[in-house]
Write a protein that holds these residues in place. Structure first.
Motif, PDB file in Angstrom:
ATOM      1  N   MET A  38      51.120 -23.137 -76.885  1.00  0.00           N
ATOM      2  CA  MET A  38      50.410 -23.712 -78.036  1.00  0.00           C
ATOM      3  C   MET A  38      50.254 -25.224 -77.878  1.00  0.00           C
ATOM      4  SD  MET A  38      52.231 -21.610 -81.153  1.00  0.00           S
ATOM      5  CE  MET A  38      51.476 -22.695 -82.355  1.00  0.00           C
ATOM      6  N   ILE A  39      51.297 -25.892 -77.396  1.00  0.00           N
ATOM      7  CA  ILE A  39      51.238 -27.345 -77.200  1.00  0.00           C
ATOM      8  C   ILE A  39      50.218 -27.691 -76.125  1.00  0.00           C
ATOM      9  CG2 ILE A  39      52.560 -29.329 -76.366  1.00  0.00           C
ATOM     10  CD1 ILE A  39      55.018 -28.109 -77.709  1.00  0.00           C
ATOM     11  N   VAL A  40      50.185 -26.892 -75.049  1.00  0.00           N
ATOM     12  CA  VAL A  40      49.222 -27.140 -73.963  1.00  0.00           C
ATOM     13  C   VAL A  40      47.795 -27.012 -74.492  1.00  0.00           C
ATOM     14  CG1 VAL A  40      48.283 -26.205 -71.822  1.00  0.00           C
ATOM     15  CG2 VAL A  40      50.750 -26.480 -72.080  1.00  0.00           C
ATOM     16  N   ILE A  41      47.519 -25.954 -75.257  1.00  0.00           N
ATOM     17  CA  ILE A  41      46.172 -25.756 -75.804  1.00  0.00           C
ATOM     18  C   ILE A  41      45.805 -26.896 -76.756  1.00  0.00           C
ATOM     19  CG2 ILE A  41      44.742 -24.272 -77.258  1.00  0.00           C
ATOM     20  CD1 ILE A  41      46.362 -21.881 -76.171  1.00  0.00           C
ATOM     21  N   SER A  42      46.746 -27.230 -77.651  1.00  0.00           N
ATOM     22  CA  SER A  42      46.495 -28.303 -78.617  1.00  0.00           C
ATOM     23  C   SER A  42      46.262 -29.639 -77.914  1.00  0.00           C
ATOM     24  CB  SER A  42      47.682 -28.420 -79.574  1.00  0.00           C
ATOM     25  OG  SER A  42      47.523 -29.512 -80.440  1.00  0.00           O
ATOM     26  N   SER A  43      47.098 -29.949 -76.927  1.00  0.00           N
ATOM     27  CA  SER A  43      46.955 -31.233 -76.222  1.00  0.00           C
ATOM     28  C   SER A  43      45.654 -31.300 -75.441  1.00  0.00           C
ATOM     29  CB  SER A  43      48.140 -31.457 -75.281  1.00  0.00           C
ATOM     30  OG  SER A  43      48.143 -30.507 -74.228  1.00  0.00           O
ATOM     31  N   PHE A  44      45.231 -30.163 -74.874  1.00  0.00           N
ATOM     32  CA  PHE A  44      43.963 -30.125 -74.140  1.00  0.00           C
ATOM     33  C   PHE A  44      42.791 -30.398 -75.080  1.00  0.00           C
ATOM     34  CE2 PHE A  44      40.240 -27.668 -72.758  1.00  0.00           C
ATOM     35  CZ  PHE A  44      39.997 -28.268 -71.521  1.00  0.00           C
ATOM     36  N   LEU A  45      42.805 -29.766 -76.266  1.00  0.00           N
ATOM     37  CA  LEU A  45      41.728 -29.975 -77.239  1.00  0.00           C
ATOM     38  C   LEU A  45      41.725 -31.412 -77.761  1.00  0.00           C
ATOM     39  CD1 LEU A  45      41.992 -26.630 -79.265  1.00  0.00           C
ATOM     40  CD2 LEU A  45      40.309 -27.233 -77.511  1.00  0.00           C
ATOM     41  N   GLN A  46      42.924 -31.969 -78.005  1.00  0.00           N
ATOM     42  CA  GLN A  46      43.006 -33.356 -78.461  1.00  0.00           C
ATOM     43  C   GLN A  46      42.502 -34.311 -77.381  1.00  0.00           C
ATOM     44  OE1 GLN A  46      46.852 -34.370 -80.416  1.00  0.00           O
ATOM     45  NE2 GLN A  46      47.178 -32.151 -80.461  1.00  0.00           N
ATOM     46  N   ALA A  47      42.839 -34.028 -76.128  1.00  0.00           N
ATOM     47  CA  ALA A  47      42.351 -34.863 -75.033  1.00  0.00           C
ATOM     48  C   ALA A  47      40.827 -34.824 -74.965  1.00  0.00           C
ATOM     49  CB  ALA A  47      42.953 -34.390 -73.708  1.00  0.00           C
ATOM     50  N   TRP A  48      40.261 -33.667 -75.206  1.00  0.00           N
ATOM     51  CA  TRP A  48      38.802 -33.512 -75.213  1.00  0.00           C
ATOM     52  C   TRP A  48      38.182 -34.395 -76.287  1.00  0.00           C
ATOM     53  CZ3 TRP A  48      36.047 -28.110 -76.048  1.00  0.00           C
ATOM     54  CH2 TRP A  48      34.691 -28.252 -75.763  1.00  0.00           C
ATOM     55  N   VAL A  49      38.754 -34.360 -77.492  1.00  0.00           N
ATOM     56  CA  VAL A  49      38.248 -35.189 -78.590  1.00  0.00           C
ATOM     57  C   VAL A  49      38.387 -36.670 -78.254  1.00  0.00           C
ATOM     58  CG1 VAL A  49      38.623 -35.863 -81.000  1.00  0.00           C
ATOM     59  CG2 VAL A  49      38.721 -33.447 -80.353  1.00  0.00           C
ATOM     60  N   LEU A  50      39.542 -37.053 -77.684  1.00  0.00           N
ATOM     61  CA  LEU A  50      39.764 -38.465 -77.353  1.00  0.00           C
ATOM     62  C   LEU A  50      38.836 -38.940 -76.239  1.00  0.00           C
ATOM     63  CD1 LEU A  50      41.810 -40.498 -78.578  1.00  0.00           C
ATOM     64  CD2 LEU A  50      42.270 -38.129 -79.179  1.00  0.00           C
ATOM     65  N   ILE A  51      38.529 -38.069 -75.298  1.00  0.00           N
ATOM     66  CA  ILE A  51      37.579 -38.436 -74.237  1.00  0.00           C
ATOM     67  C   ILE A  51      36.208 -38.714 -74.860  1.00  0.00           C
ATOM     68  CG2 ILE A  51      36.290 -37.553 -72.250  1.00  0.00           C
ATOM     69  CD1 ILE A  51      38.850 -36.055 -71.425  1.00  0.00           C
ATOM     70  N   ALA A  52      35.795 -37.855 -75.803  1.00  0.00           N
ATOM     71  CA  ALA A  52      34.522 -38.090 -76.503  1.00  0.00           C
ATOM     72  C   ALA A  52      34.561 -39.401 -77.269  1.00  0.00           C
ATOM     73  CB  ALA A  52      34.233 -36.924 -77.459  1.00  0.00           C
ATOM     74  N   LEU A  53      35.697 -39.705 -77.900  1.00  0.00           N
ATOM     75  CA  LEU A  53      35.841 -40.972 -78.609  1.00  0.00           C
ATOM     76  C   LEU A  53      35.727 -42.148 -77.648  1.00  0.00           C
ATOM     77  CD1 LEU A  53      36.590 -42.428 -81.320  1.00  0.00           C
ATOM     78  CD2 LEU A  53      38.961 -42.366 -80.525  1.00  0.00           C
ATOM     79  N   GLY A  54      36.339 -42.006 -76.474  1.00  0.00           N
ATOM     80  CA  GLY A  54      36.265 -43.076 -75.481  1.00  0.00           C
ATOM     81  C   GLY A  54      34.844 -43.342 -75.017  1.00  0.00           C
ATOM     82  N   VAL A  55      34.018 -42.305 -75.005  1.00  0.00           N
ATOM     83  CA  VAL A  55      32.627 -42.471 -74.582  1.00  0.00           C
ATOM     84  C   VAL A  55      31.822 -43.229 -75.639  1.00  0.00           C
ATOM     85  CG1 VAL A  55      30.485 -41.235 -74.056  1.00  0.00           C
ATOM     86  CG2 VAL A  55      32.648 -40.439 -73.098  1.00  0.00           C
ATOM     87  N   VAL A  56      32.030 -42.901 -76.916  1.00  0.00           N
ATOM     88  CA  VAL A  56      31.207 -43.495 -77.976  1.00  0.00           C
ATOM     89  C   VAL A  56      31.774 -44.817 -78.492  1.00  0.00           C
ATOM     90  CG1 VAL A  56      30.384 -41.228 -78.701  1.00  0.00           C
ATOM     91  CG2 VAL A  56      32.382 -42.214 -79.829  1.00  0.00           C
TER      92      VAL A  56
END
Length: 391
Positions: free
Chosen positions: A15-33
């Motif tokens: 569960m932590i791996v899935i959650s951290s992967f999804l959070q990383a995805w959101v943060l990567i998008a934030l880093g782009v914008v």
């Protein structure tokens, strides 16, 4: 409590791996914008590193080998170091390179020692927990010293998250003292608390960081929409709104309004060019701002016209202050490299109106101020004309 203890460590880690992967995805998008802000990209790196540490940590459930433990532990603490530096940079705090270099060196050397030489699980944890507490404490100090008033609630929520991390880490350190937890795969209360802490704390920290960035973007956009691009004072729309709010909320009068016009500004543009004209505008605004008090309002009304509001300024006081503004601008020499050995002087015409009673509107004050300004120009310029407004 029994339900909590019945949770499987491996399932929680997935569960932590899935959650951290999804959070990383959101943060990567934030880093782009939002990559224009310092610290964003570094925070994204820390989030990706944390996600990798959890993935590698999941592998240790099947292969409990020193290289995997070394990488996972180094990444998980290293990500916290990177988050702390990134948050400090985002908030405009000066981060001490020596402190972080020392912590990084300590982390690496300790992981080599505890994974390849002294492999006791509890000893390894007793070193990692204080290190995490120190990192959280430094991050809290960065946050508390920030001066961004537009997201106070968010930054203090981050403080609560890091403080909770410190408390839970300390409690976990007490739990493993009994010696029943000897591996990450043990279904002990200490390990389950670790997984829950990682899941909740990381989720809240990332959410509040994203919210903080969003609030800063909104604040910067609002400031940009309200600011005159050349003189960096309020533009016409913003100064109108600010004055209307000031008038609406006022209970004490008098209130003075000054309409300012730079004399023969078109001649300055025609003679020296618009670049020099821009310098004149910025210089005049700078001189005016230097003489204003906290609570006074200044904005660009249009072209070479500016609007100044002086709260709690009587008709007699506004005369002294207006003359001071006019004389200071008149005496100011303006230089530019395009016109060597030459200096520009400009003068002001000012229309001043003072309201002595409540229930007035901005339009009520603008009309007599405009008439006073017209009279000042018609009477030879470089002067102020005054009107006391009373119904």
């Amino acid at each position: 409590m029994s339900l909590f203890l019945s949770l499987d460590p491996k399932t929680m880690m997935i569960m932590i791996v899935i959650s951290s992967f999804l959070q990383a995805w959101v943060l990567i998008a934030l880093g782009v914008v939002a990559n224009q802000y310092k610290g964003i990209s570094l925070y994204v790196v820390g989030t990706v590193m944390a996600s990798l540490s959890f993935i590698i940590g999941l592998l240790t459930f099947s292969w409990e080998v020193p290289p995997l433990r070394f990488i996972s532990n180094t990444f998980i603490i290293g990500s916290r170091v990177i988050w702390a530096i990134a948050i400090g940079q985002f908030l405009g705090r000066k981060t001490t390179k020596f402190t972080w270099a020392f912590l990084a060196a300590t982390l690496l050397s300790s992981q080599i020692y505890h994974n390849y030489i002294a492999t006791n699980y509890n000893e390894r944890q007793f070193f990692m927990i204080p290190l995490n507490i120190i990192i959280c404490a430094i991050t809290i100090s960065y946050i508390l010293k920030s001066k961004h008033s537009y997201f106070y609630f968010t930054v203090y929520s981050l403080v609560v998250v890091f403080a909770a991390d410190i408390l839970l880490s300390s409690f976990r350190g007490l739990l493993i003292l009994d010696g029943t937890t000897q591996s990450l795969v043990d279904a002990s209360f200490a390990n389950l608390l670790t997984f829950m802490t990682l899941f909740v704390i990381d989720f809240l920290r990332n959410c509040f960081f994203v919210l903080m960035v969003s609030q800063r973007m909104y604040s910067d956009l609002k400031l940009l929409s309200e600011t005159d691009f050349l003189t960096q004072v309020l533009n016409r729309g913003a100064v109108t709104e600010r004055i209307n709010t000031n008038i609406k909320n006022r209970k004490n009068y008098p209130l003075s309004l000054i309409l300012v016009d730079i004399d023969y500004f078109k001649k300055i543009n025609d003679t020296y060019g618009h670049d020099v004209g821009d310098i004149v505008l910025k210089t005049v605004v700078s001189v005016l701002q230097a003489q204003l008090y906290p609570g006074d309002i200044i904005g660009r009304w249009g072209g070479e016209e500016f609007l100044i509001v002086l709260p709690n300024c009587s008709a007699s006081d506004v005369r002294d202050r207006t003359e001071s503004l006019r004389h200071t601008v008149e005496k100011t020499a303006i230089f530019d490299s395009t016109i060597p050995n030459q200096q520009i002087h400009c003068t002001l015409s000012l229309g001043v109106v003072t309201a002595t009673q409540s229930k007035v509107t901005l339009n009520d004050l603008l009309k007599p101020a405009d008439l006073a300004l017209y009279e000042a120009k018609n009477s030879g310029r470089n002067q102020a004309q005054y009107i006391v407004f009373s119904r």
